[in-house]
Motif scaffolding. Sequence first.
Motif, PDB file in Angstrom:
ATOM      1  N   LEU A  30     -12.040  82.594  53.722  1.00 31.44           N
ATOM      2  CA  LEU A  30     -11.113  81.744  54.483  1.00 31.44           C
ATOM      3  C   LEU A  30     -11.253  81.959  55.993  1.00 31.44           C
ATOM      4  O   LEU A  30     -10.853  81.111  56.780  1.00 31.44           O
ATOM      5  N   ASP A  36      -6.600  74.760  61.324  1.00 26.28           N
ATOM      6  CA  ASP A  36      -7.335  75.459  60.259  1.00 26.28           C
ATOM      7  C   ASP A  36      -6.407  75.737  59.067  1.00 26.28           C
ATOM      8  O   ASP A  36      -6.660  76.641  58.296  1.00 26.28           O
ATOM      9  N   LYS A  95      -5.907  71.478  54.450  1.00 28.36           N
ATOM     10  CA  LYS A  95      -6.721  70.326  54.892  1.00 28.36           C
ATOM     11  C   LYS A  95      -6.037  68.984  54.582  1.00 28.36           C
ATOM     12  O   LYS A  95      -6.240  67.999  55.282  1.00 28.36           O
ATOM     13  N   ASP A 107     -11.268  72.933  61.853  1.00 26.01           N
ATOM     14  CA  ASP A 107     -12.218  73.667  61.011  1.00 26.01           C
ATOM     15  C   ASP A 107     -12.395  72.959  59.662  1.00 26.01           C
ATOM     16  O   ASP A 107     -11.525  72.204  59.228  1.00 26.01           O
ATOM     17  N   ASN A 108     -13.515  73.194  59.033  1.00 19.52           N
ATOM     18  CA  ASN A 108     -13.744  72.804  57.627  1.00 19.52           C
ATOM     19  C   ASN A 108     -13.708  71.299  57.393  1.00 19.52           C
ATOM     20  O   ASN A 108     -13.094  70.832  56.424  1.00 19.52           O
TER      21      ASN A 108
HETATM   22 MG    MG Z   1     -11.107  77.389  58.099  1.00 21.89          MG
END
Ligand code: MG
Length: 221
Positions: free
Chosen positions: A39, A138, A141, A164-165
């Motif tokens: 993570l 972050d 999501k 992020d991601n």
């Molecule tokens: Mg992340």
Amino acid sequence: MQEMWSEIDDFIDSHLIPEDPILLQTLENTAQKGFPDHLAVAPNQGMLLQMLIQMNQCKRVLELGTFAAYSTMWLARALPQDGYILTIEGRDTHAALGQENIDRANLPQTIELKVGRAADVLKALPADFEPFDFIFIDADKQSYPEYLELSLDLSHSGTIIVLDNVIRAGDIVNPENHKPSIEGIRETFVRLKNHPRLLSCTALQTVGSKGHDGFAIAIVK
Ligand code: MG
Ligand code: DHB
């Protein structure tokens, strides 16, 4: 491919990322408590966040999704001593770990960790809360579209927003994937496209020790 990506990240880290006892201590304590490490951002990604903050001489940082506070440490490392970070974590167990790591780090900057769903915490801030210079999204999501809008409410002209991601091993372009997290990221791209409050925006795919993923980066108009 994963093995090679990790080997290359190790190569990059060993050459370019200075050893920092505070950051190491955070990773070690996190592993020792039995939490997974996937993570957290990779060290070279943490350095990218640090450099974006340094380039823009940011002083006030907002982070949504603290987890172990490893990325928080990278953000803090970029700030002057009077810098301020508000970091928000939704899961109690992660918040307790993050707070412990923040306390152990004993950094000069003010790092405030608030527990709760990021959207609720942000909406509860006073109306005259001073805007942030840098925002790192972050957390869950699924809620990124909402987090983007709330972040914009706490931004000024020139604020940098990093998400992020946003690639998730390519799941975002798999039409059969309808997970809420993936739909949330897709909707975020729709919002980022021609957003009236943004000066510019891009996204970059990354591969490395954290697999195939990516960042989106936006500058507020
Ligand atoms: Mg992340
Ligand atoms: C997950 C979340 C993250 O923020 C990340 O960087 C990697 C993985 C996850 O929820 O699986």
